[in-house]
Each structure stands twice: as C-alpha cells, then as structure tokens.
Design a protein around this motif. Structure first.
Motif, mmCIF file in Angstrom:
data_model
loop_
_atom_site.group_PDB
_atom_site.id
_atom_site.type_symbol
_atom_site.label_atom_id
_atom_site.label_comp_id
_atom_site.label_asym_id
_atom_site.label_seq_id
_atom_site.Cartn_x
_atom_site.Cartn_y
_atom_site.Cartn_z
ATOM 1 N N THR A 295 -6.715 -0.896 -4.372
ATOM 2 C CA THR A 295 -6.898 -0.993 -5.818
ATOM 3 C C THR A 295 -6.967 -2.476 -6.188
ATOM 4 O O THR A 295 -6.677 -3.345 -5.365
ATOM 5 C CB THR A 295 -5.730 -0.350 -6.581
ATOM 6 N N LEU A 296 -7.322 -2.774 -7.421
ATOM 7 C CA LEU A 296 -7.388 -4.161 -7.870
ATOM 8 C C LEU A 296 -6.034 -4.843 -7.727
ATOM 9 O O LEU A 296 -5.933 -5.968 -7.227
ATOM 10 C CB LEU A 296 -7.869 -4.229 -9.320
ATOM 11 N N GLU A 297 -4.968 -4.163 -8.135
ATOM 12 C CA GLU A 297 -3.612 -4.726 -8.026
ATOM 13 C C GLU A 297 -3.235 -4.959 -6.565
ATOM 14 O O GLU A 297 -2.688 -6.005 -6.212
ATOM 15 C CB GLU A 297 -2.601 -3.800 -8.693
ATOM 16 N N LEU B 82 -11.168 -1.414 10.700
ATOM 17 C CA LEU B 82 -11.006 -0.853 9.359
ATOM 18 C C LEU B 82 -11.120 -1.967 8.321
ATOM 19 O O LEU B 82 -10.407 -2.967 8.396
ATOM 20 C CB LEU B 82 -9.626 -0.195 9.272
ATOM 21 N N ASN B 83 -12.041 -1.798 7.368
ATOM 22 C CA ASN B 83 -12.168 -2.727 6.249
ATOM 23 C C ASN B 83 -11.239 -2.231 5.152
ATOM 24 O O ASN B 83 -11.581 -1.323 4.401
ATOM 25 C CB ASN B 83 -13.607 -2.796 5.759
ATOM 26 N N ILE B 84 -10.071 -2.818 5.064
ATOM 27 C CA ILE B 84 -9.075 -2.325 4.122
ATOM 28 C C ILE B 84 -9.396 -2.666 2.672
ATOM 29 O O ILE B 84 -8.962 -1.968 1.768
ATOM 30 C CB ILE B 84 -7.654 -2.802 4.487
ATOM 31 N N LEU B 85 -10.160 -3.727 2.438
ATOM 32 C CA LEU B 85 -10.450 -4.133 1.056
ATOM 33 C C LEU B 85 -11.137 -3.031 0.265
ATOM 34 O O LEU B 85 -10.878 -2.871 -0.925
ATOM 35 C CB LEU B 85 -11.295 -5.407 1.030
ATOM 36 N N ILE C 296 0.802 -1.231 0.000
ATOM 37 C CA ILE C 296 0.000 0.000 0.000
ATOM 38 C C ILE C 296 0.834 1.280 0.000
ATOM 39 O O ILE C 296 0.306 2.360 0.257
ATOM 40 C CB ILE C 296 -0.976 0.024 1.188
ATOM 41 N N LYS C 297 2.099 1.195 -0.317
ATOM 42 C CA LYS C 297 2.987 2.361 -0.218
ATOM 43 C C LYS C 297 2.509 3.561 -1.035
ATOM 44 O O LYS C 297 2.790 4.700 -0.688
ATOM 45 C CB LYS C 297 4.415 1.989 -0.598
ATOM 46 N N ASN C 298 1.756 3.345 -2.113
ATOM 47 C CA ASN C 298 1.263 4.455 -2.938
ATOM 48 C C ASN C 298 -0.219 4.737 -2.729
ATOM 49 O O ASN C 298 -0.803 5.534 -3.456
ATOM 50 C CB ASN C 298 1.527 4.156 -4.421
ATOM 51 N N ASN C 299 -0.822 4.114 -1.737
ATOM 52 C CA ASN C 299 -2.248 4.271 -1.467
ATOM 53 C C ASN C 299 -2.444 5.370 -0.425
ATOM 54 O O ASN C 299 -2.231 5.159 0.757
ATOM 55 C CB ASN C 299 -2.841 2.947 -0.992
#
Length: 79
Positions: A63-65, A56-59, A23-26
C-alpha cells in the motif's frame, strides 16, 4: 576506492523484523515471501523470493503507507 559496508547478522535480523511489522496486515505478502541476503562489491544487499522460489517484486503489493515505511527501512537498515 569505496569502502565495503557489510551488514551484521543483527542488522539483517532487524531488517526482517521491521519488514514483517510493515506488512503485518498485507494479505498479499504476509507469510508469502522470504528474504535472502548477499554481499556485493560495495555492500550487503537483499532480495525477496516468493513461495514459488521466483524473485518477488514487493513494491507492487505494498500500500502507499507500506511503501513509505519500506523506503525508510531500505535507506536506513545498514546504519
């Protein structure tokens, strides 16, 4: 009877590191969560908590990737 599988401290740290890399770019998740590990009757598990202290619902924020990478991590982190 099912054998209990408990994650080691190293496995837990590796999970945290690998998830952070996913998740570094999220912008919605980066630095906005913490991971709590706990033991169930059969295995180690984890939960994500937001900065507000709520579950927290992270899904819904991936993103899809990122979702595909997270699914791979989720299925293999205790191996």
């Amino acid at each position: 009877m099912v054998a209990k599988t408990t994650a080691s401290a190293t496995q837990k740290e590796n999970f945290k590191t690998r998830f952070a890399e996913i998740i570094k770019n999220n912008k919605n998740l980066k630095d906005q969560y913490s991971i709590q590990f706990f033991e169930t009757a059969q295995k180690s598990n984890y939960a994500f908590t937001g900065r507000d202290g709520k579950s927290l619902n992270i899904l819904s924020s991936l993103t899809l990737e990122e979702t595909e990478k997270y699914k791979a991590l989720k299925s293999s982190w205790q191996n």
